[in-house]
Write a protein that holds these residues in place. Structure first.
Motif, PDB file in Angstrom:
ATOM      1  N   VAL A   2      28.773 -86.560 -45.003  1.00  0.00           N
ATOM      2  CA  VAL A   2      27.878 -85.064 -45.011  1.00  0.00           C
ATOM      3  C   VAL A   2      26.798 -84.786 -43.739  1.00  0.00           C
ATOM      4  O   VAL A   2      26.565 -84.180 -43.042  1.00  0.00           O
ATOM      5  CB  VAL A   2      27.149 -84.210 -46.195  1.00  0.00           C
ATOM      6  CG1 VAL A   2      26.915 -82.434 -45.169  1.00  0.00           C
ATOM      7  CG2 VAL A   2      28.448 -84.124 -46.829  1.00  0.00           C
ATOM      8  N   SER A   3      25.888 -85.913 -43.641  1.00  0.00           N
ATOM      9  CA  SER A   3      24.780 -87.004 -42.856  1.00  0.00           C
ATOM     10  C   SER A   3      25.436 -86.596 -41.621  1.00  0.00           C
ATOM     11  O   SER A   3      24.985 -86.768 -40.135  1.00  0.00           O
ATOM     12  CB  SER A   3      24.340 -87.634 -42.769  1.00  0.00           C
ATOM     13  OG  SER A   3      24.865 -88.862 -43.105  1.00  0.00           O
ATOM     14  N   ARG A   4      27.112 -87.134 -41.054  1.00  0.00           N
ATOM     15  CA  ARG A   4      27.505 -86.970 -39.781  1.00  0.00           C
ATOM     16  C   ARG A   4      27.774 -85.882 -39.101  1.00  0.00           C
ATOM     17  O   ARG A   4      28.965 -86.190 -37.991  1.00  0.00           O
ATOM     18  CB  ARG A   4      28.209 -88.153 -39.776  1.00  0.00           C
ATOM     19  CG  ARG A   4      27.579 -89.707 -40.618  1.00  0.00           C
ATOM     20  CD  ARG A   4      28.551 -90.608 -40.252  1.00  0.00           C
ATOM     21  NE  ARG A   4      28.196 -92.099 -40.404  1.00  0.00           N
ATOM     22  CZ  ARG A   4      29.021 -93.731 -40.389  1.00  0.00           C
ATOM     23  NH1 ARG A   4      30.249 -93.211 -40.814  1.00  0.00           N
ATOM     24  NH2 ARG A   4      28.852 -94.561 -41.094  1.00  0.00           N
ATOM     25  N   VAL A   5      27.655 -84.305 -39.613  1.00  0.00           N
ATOM     26  CA  VAL A   5      28.206 -83.536 -39.321  1.00  0.00           C
ATOM     27  C   VAL A   5      27.166 -83.004 -38.479  1.00  0.00           C
ATOM     28  O   VAL A   5      26.425 -82.393 -39.151  1.00  0.00           O
ATOM     29  CB  VAL A   5      28.938 -82.588 -40.890  1.00  0.00           C
ATOM     30  CG1 VAL A   5      29.295 -81.769 -39.656  1.00  0.00           C
ATOM     31  CG2 VAL A   5      29.745 -83.297 -41.771  1.00  0.00           C
ATOM     32  N   LEU A   6      27.715 -83.282 -37.011  1.00  0.00           N
ATOM     33  CA  LEU A   6      26.854 -82.624 -36.122  1.00  0.00           C
ATOM     34  C   LEU A   6      26.827 -81.519 -35.818  1.00  0.00           C
ATOM     35  O   LEU A   6      25.822 -80.837 -35.574  1.00  0.00           O
ATOM     36  CB  LEU A   6      27.033 -83.297 -34.636  1.00  0.00           C
ATOM     37  CG  LEU A   6      27.196 -84.900 -34.813  1.00  0.00           C
ATOM     38  CD1 LEU A   6      27.517 -85.437 -33.808  1.00  0.00           C
ATOM     39  CD2 LEU A   6      26.511 -85.816 -35.232  1.00  0.00           C
ATOM     40  N   TYR A  20      24.217 -79.270 -42.130  1.00  0.00           N
ATOM     41  CA  TYR A  20      24.577 -78.321 -42.618  1.00  0.00           C
ATOM     42  C   TYR A  20      26.121 -78.692 -44.226  1.00  0.00           C
ATOM     43  O   TYR A  20      26.718 -78.422 -44.871  1.00  0.00           O
ATOM     44  CB  TYR A  20      26.465 -78.606 -42.001  1.00  0.00           C
ATOM     45  CG  TYR A  20      26.035 -78.391 -40.414  1.00  0.00           C
ATOM     46  CD1 TYR A  20      25.863 -77.062 -40.629  1.00  0.00           C
ATOM     47  CD2 TYR A  20      25.910 -79.361 -39.834  1.00  0.00           C
ATOM     48  CE1 TYR A  20      25.642 -76.429 -38.726  1.00  0.00           C
ATOM     49  CE2 TYR A  20      25.670 -79.127 -38.204  1.00  0.00           C
ATOM     50  CZ  TYR A  20      25.064 -77.520 -38.192  1.00  0.00           C
ATOM     51  OH  TYR A  20      24.954 -77.357 -36.467  1.00  0.00           O
ATOM     52  N   LEU A  21      24.864 -79.353 -45.621  1.00  0.00           N
ATOM     53  CA  LEU A  21      25.521 -79.091 -46.931  1.00  0.00           C
ATOM     54  C   LEU A  21      25.630 -77.566 -47.077  1.00  0.00           C
ATOM     55  O   LEU A  21      26.544 -77.523 -48.285  1.00  0.00           O
ATOM     56  CB  LEU A  21      23.858 -80.147 -47.576  1.00  0.00           C
ATOM     57  CG  LEU A  21      25.219 -80.812 -48.768  1.00  0.00           C
ATOM     58  CD1 LEU A  21      26.043 -80.455 -49.300  1.00  0.00           C
ATOM     59  CD2 LEU A  21      23.653 -81.520 -49.856  1.00  0.00           C
ATOM     60  N   GLU A  22      24.891 -77.012 -47.017  1.00  0.00           N
ATOM     61  CA  GLU A  22      24.926 -75.703 -48.167  1.00  0.00           C
ATOM     62  C   GLU A  22      25.608 -74.600 -47.319  1.00  0.00           C
ATOM     63  O   GLU A  22      26.888 -73.878 -48.395  1.00  0.00           O
ATOM     64  CB  GLU A  22      23.402 -74.616 -47.747  1.00  0.00           C
ATOM     65  CG  GLU A  22      23.377 -73.657 -48.691  1.00  0.00           C
ATOM     66  CD  GLU A  22      21.706 -73.602 -48.188  1.00  0.00           C
ATOM     67  OE1 GLU A  22      21.366 -71.415 -48.546  1.00  0.00           O
ATOM     68  OE2 GLU A  22      20.934 -73.619 -47.780  1.00  0.00           O
ATOM     69  N   ILE A  31      34.239 -78.119 -37.872  1.00  0.00           N
ATOM     70  CA  ILE A  31      32.902 -79.925 -38.089  1.00  0.00           C
ATOM     71  C   ILE A  31      33.349 -80.351 -36.358  1.00  0.00           C
ATOM     72  O   ILE A  31      34.365 -80.807 -35.516  1.00  0.00           O
ATOM     73  CB  ILE A  31      32.982 -80.332 -39.462  1.00  0.00           C
ATOM     74  CG1 ILE A  31      34.346 -81.383 -39.552  1.00  0.00           C
ATOM     75  CG2 ILE A  31      33.023 -79.583 -39.990  1.00  0.00           C
ATOM     76  CD1 ILE A  31      34.306 -82.744 -40.741  1.00  0.00           C
ATOM     77  N   THR A  32      31.594 -80.766 -35.932  1.00  0.00           N
ATOM     78  CA  THR A  32      31.991 -81.914 -35.180  1.00  0.00           C
ATOM     79  C   THR A  32      31.433 -83.431 -35.951  1.00  0.00           C
ATOM     80  O   THR A  32      30.549 -82.765 -36.525  1.00  0.00           O
ATOM     81  CB  THR A  32      31.002 -81.700 -33.723  1.00  0.00           C
ATOM     82  OG1 THR A  32      31.801 -80.323 -33.343  1.00  0.00           O
ATOM     83  CG2 THR A  32      31.335 -82.680 -32.939  1.00  0.00           C
ATOM     84  N   TYR A  33      32.369 -84.022 -35.800  1.00  0.00           N
ATOM     85  CA  TYR A  33      32.009 -85.480 -36.962  1.00  0.00           C
ATOM     86  C   TYR A  33      31.732 -86.816 -36.258  1.00  0.00           C
ATOM     87  O   TYR A  33      32.134 -87.408 -35.109  1.00  0.00           O
ATOM     88  CB  TYR A  33      33.095 -85.673 -37.730  1.00  0.00           C
ATOM     89  CG  TYR A  33      32.970 -86.588 -39.072  1.00  0.00           C
ATOM     90  CD1 TYR A  33      32.128 -86.256 -39.779  1.00  0.00           C
ATOM     91  CD2 TYR A  33      33.113 -88.052 -38.913  1.00  0.00           C
ATOM     92  CE1 TYR A  33      31.508 -87.374 -41.418  1.00  0.00           C
ATOM     93  CE2 TYR A  33      33.295 -89.087 -39.986  1.00  0.00           C
ATOM     94  CZ  TYR A  33      32.579 -88.038 -41.072  1.00  0.00           C
ATOM     95  OH  TYR A  33      31.974 -89.615 -42.049  1.00  0.00           O
TER      96      TYR A  33
END
Length: 339
Positions: A206-210, A148-150, A164-166
């Protein structure tokens, strides 16, 4: 694709044709077509359009022919020193730019700068790009998956709220958050988003944003917010006050020299060694990790002869992981090992 978008796409392509010719002096229609991912026929139409617009462009026939600009025709960037030109190309980070969805934009920007530079500066800038390359992640580490980085980067630009779901950590579960993303930071090959929530400004990996979804509401950025200054302040506070996870392991003394590669430099930097009371051929190491999931991943990489003594939850995490692996590979018929 509507007419307005088609016009923008064609205008951008015409500029790129011009800039490519400024940079490389002469190119065949086939080379231009391959570079811009269009047909040769489209390139010929673009050349005609540029000529009709008053650009001194022409095509030469024959084995040594191609599309060219009249000698001396070019636009220039003024005021760039040799060192500044080199810095432009040294600062290019194509991997992160691509993750942000800006890969083609960065490539086009560098092309425009290169085309506009005088020949002597163009040579120096080109040498930098050929001789220096930045690969941010450490050895044996790949970049995080940042699905979801972009989307988040777009929300940063547009000052748009995001739901977000984190994933808070290996053992802490997930949370739902509505964030106001203020900026993105790339540190050690890892992307972080600095965002305001209802009560404070926080940092999320950001990698932990599910899951992430753009919301219709926009927000007003805090007046005077300085991303670099905020990051430096929060990073310093974190490193000074973080409660690191202590892990005690037991391993053969003759494997100590190879242990650091698996455990990681940061864990080894603050490690302490002691004799093992049960066996003189073994030693004990006390390591420190920043995160629970980092500790779990590190100990799972360790050789079989290494045993985790404490903490108890980490020993249990190893057991749980081993059971999942065993269950996965035990499905179906048994396969005999070779030899």
């Amino acid at each position: 694709m509507n007419v307005a978008i088609l016009s923008i796409v064609r205008a951008s392509r015409l500029v790129n044709v011009l800039l490519l010719l400024q940079t490389r002096s002469r190119m065949t229609a086939g080379e231009l077509a391959e570079e811009l991912e269009v047909s040769v026929r489209t390139i010929y139409r673009d050349v005609d359009a540029l000529a009709e617009a008053g650009i001194p462009i022409y095509a030469e026939r024959g084995p040594h022919g191609g599309v060219r600009l009249v000698d001396g025709y070019r636009t220039r960037l003024t005021g760039l020193t040799a060192e500044e030109a080199e810095a432009v190309f040294l600062s290019g980070v194509p991997g992160p730019a691509a993750e942000l969805g800006l890969g083609t934009v960065v490539a086009a920007a560098r092309l425009k700068v290169m085309a506009a530079l005088p020949p002597e500066l163009r040579t120096r800038a080109g040498r930098v790009a050929e001789r220096f390359h930045l690969d941010a992640p450490g050895w044996f580490q790949s970049s995080d998956e940042v699905h979801y980085l972009e989307l988040i980067a777009g929300a940063v630009w547009e000052a748009q709220r995001v739901q977000i779901t984190y994933q808070r950590g290996e053992r802490a579960g997930t949370v739902e958050r509505t964030i106001e993303p203020l900026g993105l930071v790339l540190k050690g090959g890892v992307w972080y988003v600095v965002a305001r929530t209802s009560d404070s400004i926080r940092t999320y990996r950001v990698s932990r944003v599910l899951e992430a979804a753009l919301l219709a509401e926009r927000f007003v950025r805090p007046e005077g917010f300085d991303l670099a200054a905020h990051w430096e302040e929060s990073r310093t506070a974190y490193e000074r006050g973080v409660q690191r996870i202590d892990v005690l392991v037991r391993l053969p003394a003759d494997q100590l020299s190879h242990f650091g590669d698996a455990a990681g430099d940061r864990a080894m930097a603050d490690s302490s060694r002691s004799a093992d009371p049960a066996d003189p051929d073994f030693v004990r190491l006390r390591l420190a990790f920043d995160w629970a999931d980092e500790a779990i991943a590190a100990v799972l990489r360790l050789p079989d002869a290494v045993e985790v003594i404490e903490p108890a939850w980490l020993r249990q995490a190893i057991v749980d992981s081993a059971r999942r692996i065993l269950a996965r590979y035990s499905e179906g018929s048994a396969v005999a090992l070779p030899g």
